[in-house]
Design a protein around this motif. Structure first.
Motif, short mmCIF file in Angstrom:
data_model
loop_
_atom_site.label_atom_id
_atom_site.label_comp_id
_atom_site.label_asym_id
_atom_site.label_seq_id
_atom_site.Cartn_x
_atom_site.Cartn_y
_atom_site.Cartn_z
N THR A 1 45.84 56.40 36.00
CA THR A 1 45.58 55.29 36.53
C THR A 1 46.50 53.93 36.81
OG1 THR A 1 44.30 54.14 34.75
CG2 THR A 1 43.29 56.38 36.66
N ALA A 2 46.28 52.74 37.74
CA ALA A 2 47.33 51.61 37.93
C ALA A 2 46.87 50.86 36.41
CB ALA A 2 47.14 50.90 38.71
N GLN A 3 45.44 51.46 36.34
CA GLN A 3 45.45 50.28 34.63
C GLN A 3 46.12 50.96 33.71
OE1 GLN A 3 41.01 51.09 34.40
NE2 GLN A 3 40.91 50.50 36.30
N SER A 4 46.52 51.97 33.81
CA SER A 4 46.85 52.86 32.47
C SER A 4 48.65 52.90 32.76
CB SER A 4 47.35 54.55 32.47
OG SER A 4 45.87 54.22 31.86
N SER A 5 48.93 52.26 33.78
CA SER A 5 50.45 51.94 33.96
C SER A 5 50.60 50.62 33.44
CB SER A 5 51.39 52.08 35.37
OG SER A 5 51.33 53.56 35.62
N ALA A 6 49.32 49.39 33.29
CA ALA A 6 49.60 48.29 33.52
C ALA A 6 49.80 47.50 31.80
CB ALA A 6 48.77 47.25 34.06
N MET A 7 48.97 48.93 31.32
CA MET A 7 48.90 48.95 29.96
C MET A 7 50.25 49.41 28.55
SD MET A 7 45.86 47.49 29.33
CE MET A 7 46.17 47.37 27.51
N ARG A 8 50.98 50.02 29.96
CA ARG A 8 51.62 50.55 29.21
C ARG A 8 53.07 49.17 29.70
NH1 ARG A 8 50.96 55.77 31.95
NH2 ARG A 8 51.51 55.61 33.88
N GLY A 9 52.67 48.74 30.03
CA GLY A 9 53.98 47.70 30.99
C GLY A 9 53.62 46.52 30.42
N PHE A 10 52.32 46.21 28.95
CA PHE A 10 52.62 45.46 28.29
C PHE A 10 52.22 45.23 26.94
CE2 PHE A 10 48.49 44.19 25.13
CZ PHE A 10 48.66 42.63 25.59
N HIS A 11 52.17 46.87 26.92
CA HIS A 11 52.78 47.31 25.61
C HIS A 11 54.28 47.03 25.27
CE1 HIS A 11 52.60 49.68 21.56
NE2 HIS A 11 53.63 50.48 21.89
N HIS A 12 55.42 47.19 26.16
CA HIS A 12 56.65 47.08 26.25
C HIS A 12 57.39 45.78 26.39
CE1 HIS A 12 60.91 48.16 26.85
NE2 HIS A 12 60.78 47.12 28.04
N ALA A 13 56.14 44.75 26.88
CA ALA A 13 56.40 44.01 26.83
C ALA A 13 56.23 42.75 25.36
CB ALA A 13 56.10 42.75 28.16
N HIS A 14 54.54 43.53 24.46
CA HIS A 14 54.44 42.89 23.72
C HIS A 14 54.18 43.81 22.11
CE1 HIS A 14 53.44 38.66 25.72
NE2 HIS A 14 53.36 39.21 26.26
N PRO A 15 55.70 44.97 22.21
CA PRO A 15 55.63 45.34 20.81
C PRO A 15 54.46 45.41 19.99
CG PRO A 15 57.50 45.49 21.18
CD PRO A 15 56.88 44.08 22.42
N ALA B 1 38.23 38.23 35.82
CA ALA B 1 39.76 38.12 36.49
C ALA B 1 40.17 39.65 37.78
CB ALA B 1 40.58 37.32 35.95
N ARG B 2 40.09 39.39 38.71
CA ARG B 2 41.13 40.25 39.44
C ARG B 2 42.26 40.69 39.90
NH1 ARG B 2 39.19 40.64 46.01
NH2 ARG B 2 41.04 41.86 46.44
N VAL B 3 42.87 41.20 38.62
CA VAL B 3 44.28 41.38 38.25
C VAL B 3 45.45 42.78 39.01
CG1 VAL B 3 43.54 40.62 36.06
CG2 VAL B 3 43.85 42.96 36.38
N LEU B 4 44.28 42.79 39.73
CA LEU B 4 45.68 43.91 40.44
C LEU B 4 45.22 44.54 41.72
CD1 LEU B 4 47.94 45.94 40.39
CD2 LEU B 4 46.65 47.31 39.25
N ASP B 5 45.66 44.71 42.91
CA ASP B 5 44.77 45.26 44.18
C ASP B 5 45.57 46.94 44.42
OD1 ASP B 5 43.28 43.15 44.55
OD2 ASP B 5 44.31 42.41 45.90
N GLU B 6 45.28 47.97 44.16
CA GLU B 6 45.79 48.98 44.10
C GLU B 6 45.80 49.78 45.49
OE1 GLU B 6 47.12 53.18 41.56
OE2 GLU B 6 44.83 51.96 41.81
N PRO B 7 46.80 49.87 46.32
CA PRO B 7 46.60 50.61 47.76
C PRO B 7 45.81 51.58 47.54
CG PRO B 7 48.82 48.94 47.35
CD PRO B 7 48.02 48.98 46.82
N LEU B 8 44.87 52.13 48.41
CA LEU B 8 45.08 54.29 48.13
C LEU B 8 45.96 54.33 49.45
CD1 LEU B 8 41.26 54.54 48.40
CD2 LEU B 8 42.73 53.77 46.58
#
Length: 311
Positions: free
Chosen positions: A98-112, A157-164
């Motif tokens: 999901t988009a949630q997992s993609s966001a967490m992968r991006g966070f891990h890349h930014a903060h290893p 906090a609303r953090v991501l609006d994902e289009p269907l």
């Protein structure tokens, strides 16, 4: 076993005597002697003998030394596992693609440098309960579903609006459309076996059906995304909804079509939830990252349930 006494035993061994160990530990020599005596009483053996050059290990002392050091290492690991900033940040997402997992992968890349433990809890009630117990640091949920108020100690906090998007096989009646409207989908069968009754995403799709007269079927067991894609590819009468940021892989001969939905575009509102007293420094870093990278859609031209908007 008294870890303070074990630590004193190791200190005497490394210092070679009680006096030097007392100085290293910033205690009196009498305190060192009492701790060693108590440890020897617990173990039922002598650990040291007095010698001209200080304290020497007995046979039993030499046998106990490696285990004593491992006890101290285990104690440090146990402490570090719950120490804020030392243990991994525990975050709940709905599913792995999901988009949630993609966001967490991006966070891990930014903060290893921040340890991360990603889990998947189906129920919002379960997620909120473990947030409150401290077993979980954050969860992604849609906030505001009827009958699901947040406890006072949980913030969001609303953090991501994902289009269907509409996902179809090559033989579906809408397969060649460059875009569709929700009105275009009336009368078509939307198959979503992953909808769990009583969940916030179940409430989301209930409102989508009610507002636009759609037909969403949640029948049949949920065998995962691969089985869903196989069925959509082989069944011209079925389509499904998929988040724009969901990562999907399918065989080339499936020839699946991801079709944007316009005027309005339904968006799924992902919010981050956390306990207001959570001290983990990684939580602040995650919130800051999502505040910068999260996608928020202009309400004009989009649709979300009224309960998301507080109506």
């Amino acid at each position: 076993m008294d870890l303070q006494a074990v630590r004193t035993f190791v200190a005497v061994t490394e210092a070679g005597g009680f006096l030097k160990a007392a100085a290293d530990l910033s205690v009196t020599q009498q305190a060192v002697s009492k701790r060693i005596a108590a440890l020897e009483q617990t173990l039922g053996v002598r650990l040291f003998t007095r010698a001209p050059r200080g304290a020497e290990l007995t046979i039993d002392g030499r046998a106990f030394l490696p285990h004593a050091r491992e006890l101290l290492r285990a104690a440090e690991r146990a402490s570090a596992s719950v120490r804020p900033g030392s243990r991994a940040l525990r975050v709940d997402v709905i599913a792995s693609r999901t988009a949630q997992s993609s966001a967490m992968r991006g966070f891990h890349h930014a903060h290893p440098e921040i340890g991360l433990d990603v889990m998947m809890l189906v129920s919002m009630d379960t997620a909120v309960a473990v947030l409150r117990s401290g077993e979980l640091d954050a969860t992604f949920r849609a906030v505001g579903a009827p009958g699901r108020p947040l406890p006072d100690d949980i913030e969001s906090a609303r953090v991501l609006d994902e289009p269907l998007e509409l996902l179809t096989g090559p033989a579906h009646a809408l397969a060649d459309a460059r875009a569709v409207t929700l009105t275009d989908l009336v009368g078509h069968r939307i198959w979503m076996p992953g909808i769990a009754p009583g969940t916030e995403w179940g409430a989301y799709y209930d409102d989508l059906v009610a507002d636009f007269g759609l037909t969403i079927e949640a029948t049949g067991p949920n065998f995962g995304s691969d089985a869903l894609l196989d069925t959509i590819a082989d069944t011209p009468s079925l389509a499904t909804f998929m988040g724009k940021h969901s990562r999907l892989i399918w065989p080339k001969d499936h020839d699946l079509r991801r079709i944007p939905i316009k005027t309005p575009t339904p968006v799924y509102p992902h919010s981050l939830l956390w306990h207001r007293d959570n001290p983990h420094p990684g939580l602040g870093a995650l919130r800051a990252y999502l505040a910068v990278t999260g996608e928020r859609r202009d309400p004009e031209g989009t649709w979300v349930p009224g309960w998301v908007l507080g109506r």
